[in-house]
Design a protein around this motif. Structure first.
Motif, PDB file in Angstrom:
ATOM      1  N   ALA A 167     -25.134-121.682  37.873  1.00  0.00           N
ATOM      2  CA  ALA A 167     -26.414-122.387  37.872  1.00  0.00           C
ATOM      3  C   ALA A 167     -26.999-122.471  36.466  1.00  0.00           C
ATOM      4  CB  ALA A 167     -27.383-121.681  38.812  1.00  0.00           C
ATOM      5  N   GLN A 168     -26.860-121.396  35.697  1.00  0.00           N
ATOM      6  CA  GLN A 168     -27.391-121.397  34.330  1.00  0.00           C
ATOM      7  C   GLN A 168     -26.799-122.547  33.520  1.00  0.00           C
ATOM      8  OE1 GLN A 168     -29.881-119.559  33.631  1.00  0.00           O
ATOM      9  NE2 GLN A 168     -29.549-117.353  33.716  1.00  0.00           N
ATOM     10  N   GLU A 169     -25.492-122.675  33.565  1.00  0.00           N
ATOM     11  CA  GLU A 169     -24.812-123.681  32.740  1.00  0.00           C
ATOM     12  C   GLU A 169     -25.082-125.103  33.231  1.00  0.00           C
ATOM     13  OE1 GLU A 169     -20.308-125.165  31.600  1.00  0.00           O
ATOM     14  OE2 GLU A 169     -20.605-123.073  32.181  1.00  0.00           O
ATOM     15  N   ASN A 170     -25.066-125.294  34.534  1.00  0.00           N
ATOM     16  CA  ASN A 170     -25.058-126.650  35.079  1.00  0.00           C
ATOM     17  C   ASN A 170     -26.416-127.179  35.528  1.00  0.00           C
ATOM     18  OD1 ASN A 170     -22.072-127.298  35.115  1.00  0.00           O
ATOM     19  ND2 ASN A 170     -22.082-125.354  36.231  1.00  0.00           N
ATOM     20  N   LEU A 171     -27.412-126.298  35.662  1.00  0.00           N
ATOM     21  CA  LEU A 171     -28.699-126.752  36.165  1.00  0.00           C
ATOM     22  C   LEU A 171     -29.879-126.129  35.421  1.00  0.00           C
ATOM     23  CD1 LEU A 171     -29.904-128.583  38.388  1.00  0.00           C
ATOM     24  CD2 LEU A 171     -30.058-126.540  39.840  1.00  0.00           C
ATOM     25  N   PHE A 172     -29.932-124.809  35.377  1.00  0.00           N
ATOM     26  CA  PHE A 172     -31.127-124.142  34.848  1.00  0.00           C
ATOM     27  C   PHE A 172     -31.329-124.385  33.355  1.00  0.00           C
ATOM     28  CE2 PHE A 172     -30.800-120.662  38.362  1.00  0.00           C
ATOM     29  CZ  PHE A 172     -31.288-121.569  39.288  1.00  0.00           C
ATOM     30  N   GLN A 173     -30.323-124.068  32.560  1.00  0.00           N
ATOM     31  CA  GLN A 173     -30.500-124.203  31.112  1.00  0.00           C
ATOM     32  C   GLN A 173     -30.769-125.640  30.668  1.00  0.00           C
ATOM     33  OE1 GLN A 173     -27.155-122.188  29.317  1.00  0.00           O
ATOM     34  NE2 GLN A 173     -27.936-120.154  29.857  1.00  0.00           N
ATOM     35  N   PRO A 174     -30.058-126.643  31.204  1.00  0.00           N
ATOM     36  CA  PRO A 174     -30.393-128.021  30.820  1.00  0.00           C
ATOM     37  C   PRO A 174     -31.828-128.411  31.157  1.00  0.00           C
ATOM     38  CG  PRO A 174     -28.239-127.946  31.872  1.00  0.00           C
ATOM     39  CD  PRO A 174     -28.839-126.579  32.040  1.00  0.00           C
ATOM     40  N   LEU A 175     -32.396-127.839  32.240  1.00  0.00           N
ATOM     41  CA  LEU A 175     -33.760-128.161  32.649  1.00  0.00           C
ATOM     42  C   LEU A 175     -34.800-127.246  32.006  1.00  0.00           C
ATOM     43  CD1 LEU A 175     -33.249-128.830  36.475  1.00  0.00           C
ATOM     44  CD2 LEU A 175     -33.702-130.523  34.688  1.00  0.00           C
ATOM     45  N   GLY A 176     -34.360-126.318  31.169  1.00  0.00           N
ATOM     46  CA  GLY A 176     -35.284-125.406  30.517  1.00  0.00           C
ATOM     47  C   GLY A 176     -35.823-124.321  31.429  1.00  0.00           C
ATOM     48  N   ILE A 177     -35.049-123.979  32.448  1.00  0.00           N
ATOM     49  CA  ILE A 177     -35.462-122.973  33.430  1.00  0.00           C
ATOM     50  C   ILE A 177     -34.901-121.611  33.014  1.00  0.00           C
ATOM     51  CG2 ILE A 177     -35.128-122.204  35.824  1.00  0.00           C
ATOM     52  CD1 ILE A 177     -35.187-125.203  36.590  1.00  0.00           C
ATOM     53  N   ARG A 178     -35.752-120.601  33.048  1.00  0.00           N
ATOM     54  CA  ARG A 178     -35.342-119.254  32.637  1.00  0.00           C
ATOM     55  C   ARG A 178     -35.176-118.357  33.867  1.00  0.00           C
ATOM     56  NH1 ARG A 178     -38.310-114.541  31.519  1.00  0.00           N
ATOM     57  NH2 ARG A 178     -40.261-115.696  31.790  1.00  0.00           N
ATOM     58  N   VAL A 179     -33.950-117.947  34.115  1.00  0.00           N
ATOM     59  CA  VAL A 179     -33.658-116.943  35.149  1.00  0.00           C
ATOM     60  C   VAL A 179     -32.859-115.852  34.444  1.00  0.00           C
ATOM     61  CG1 VAL A 179     -32.625-116.466  37.397  1.00  0.00           C
ATOM     62  CG2 VAL A 179     -33.645-118.712  36.956  1.00  0.00           C
ATOM     63  N   GLU A 180     -33.485-114.718  34.207  1.00  0.00           N
ATOM     64  CA  GLU A 180     -32.939-113.752  33.256  1.00  0.00           C
ATOM     65  C   GLU A 180     -31.676-113.044  33.730  1.00  0.00           C
ATOM     66  OE1 GLU A 180     -36.020-111.047  32.148  1.00  0.00           O
ATOM     67  OE2 GLU A 180     -37.057-112.519  30.885  1.00  0.00           O
ATOM     68  N   LYS A 181     -31.630-112.649  34.997  1.00  0.00           N
ATOM     69  CA  LYS A 181     -30.517-111.787  35.401  1.00  0.00           C
ATOM     70  C   LYS A 181     -30.393-111.737  36.922  1.00  0.00           C
ATOM     71  CE  LYS A 181     -33.626-107.793  35.245  1.00  0.00           C
ATOM     72  NZ  LYS A 181     -33.897-106.467  34.634  1.00  0.00           N
ATOM     73  N   SER A 182     -29.267-111.211  37.379  1.00  0.00           N
ATOM     74  CA  SER A 182     -29.110-110.897  38.798  1.00  0.00           C
ATOM     75  C   SER A 182     -29.841-109.597  39.090  1.00  0.00           C
ATOM     76  CB  SER A 182     -27.629-110.765  39.157  1.00  0.00           C
ATOM     77  OG  SER A 182     -26.976-112.019  39.079  1.00  0.00           O
TER      78      SER A 182
END
Length: 326
Positions: A167-182
């Protein structure tokens, strides 16, 4: 937005929707409303509960487009060849990704065995073990927590990566969304506290390292709205395709109906109005992400958890959309 009408809306929220913490409304790509209540701010992060399911649906769409998952009609056991089929458990051989995405899998339990699920050492296998028994394959049966992890288990095996990393690579990071960790929880108390969190950034993960599918992700209202805007734009963001348009359209159209409740469902998305192609992700406590292409709007509502709340779709249709139409 007219200041008097905004004042009236804010009064309504404070008086009749006391657990709404933040709200972002976009129309025509512009922010029309961004309000926070009860001392919350844009920096607070909320457990969005079942909105997590709809985000998993987006990741499945991406994996399908990339060929990492072949088809929604693929049997789920293709991804778990080591899973033993016990006598009386043969129905499992027929279950496809489509069944899981449309909540049309029968389960053995009448009441969700949450304690057994949370204390098991493998949440994916536990979910597989529950298939069969009550109901028929292909009939709608909403599974809030137990069952959806099969899909994140499949994503993990299909991509060779954790769901959060994917999700980080394909959705979150491109949209500027920060999800730090599991996130993992050592005790029941830790997990229950997570339901009320407004500061943690992460995505819950089971004992075997698989991120949850039915719950467990924290986002801000702005981040929820960014995902909704990407969906409104047919999966496009700044000229880049993040979510394949054809898969997104398929996910957010009516696939099945919950006859008992009179509700339509797509692939882990609620279909609100077929004519308008309006769809929504809804989470416990009144969290909501609503997308209406006909009105070119997105509404993201973050809420603190309480057991019973007023319907958020009614709130949006009755009080937000009329303001946008003026």
């Amino acid at each position: 937005m007219d200041s008097q009408k905004m004042k009236a809306l804010n009064e309504l929220v404070r008086n009749e929707y006391p657990n709404i913490a933040g709200m972002v409304v976009l129309q025509n790509g512009q922010c029309q409303i961004e309000e926070y209540y009860h001392n919350f701010t844009s920096e607070n992060r909320f457990h969005i509960f079942s909105i997590t399911k709809s985000i998993v649906s987006l990741l499945i769409s991406i994996a399908l487009d990339r060929g990492e998952i072949q088809s929604v009609d693929q049997k789920i056991l293709d991804y778990f060849p080591e899973y033993p089929i016990r006598k009386g458990h043969e129905l499992l051989k027929q279950v496809t990704l489509r069944h899981c995405l449309t909540m049309s899998v029968p389960y053995r339990f009448r009441f969700n065995p949450y304690t057994r699920y949370f204390t098991s050492d493998d949440w994916v296998s536990f979910s597989l073990n529950q298939i069969g028994g009550l109901g028929q394959l292909g009939e709608f049966r909403y599974a809030p927590i137990i069952g959806p992890d099969i899909l994140t288990g499949i994503l993990t095996r299909a991509t060779g990566r954790s769901v959060l990393d994917y999700a980080q690579e394909n959705l979150f990071q491109p949209l500027g969304i920060r999800v730090e960790k599991s996130l993992t929880f050592a005790t029941k108390e830790e997990q229950m506290a997570f339901n009320q969190t407004t500061t943690l950034s992460g995505w819950a993960m089971g004992p075997k390292g698989v991120n949850t599918a039915g719950w467990g992700l924290t986002l801000t209202p702005r981040e929820m709205a960014a995902i909704g805007q990407c969906c409104l734009n047919d999966g496009q963001f700044q000229g880049r395709t993040l979510i394949p348009a054809a898969e997104l359209k398929e996910s957010t159209r009516k696939q099945i109906r919950w006859e008992k409740m009179g509700l339509d469902y797509g692939y882990l998305w609620w279909v609100i109005n077929e004519h308008e192609h309006a769809f929504a992700a809804l989470g416990d406590g009144g969290n909501a992400l609503y997308v209406n292409p006909q009105k070119n709007c997105v509404v993201a509502i973050a809420s603190t958890f309480v057991p019973r709340v007023k319907d958020r779709i009614d709130f949006i249709r009755d009080h937000i959309e009329p303001l946008l139409n003026e």
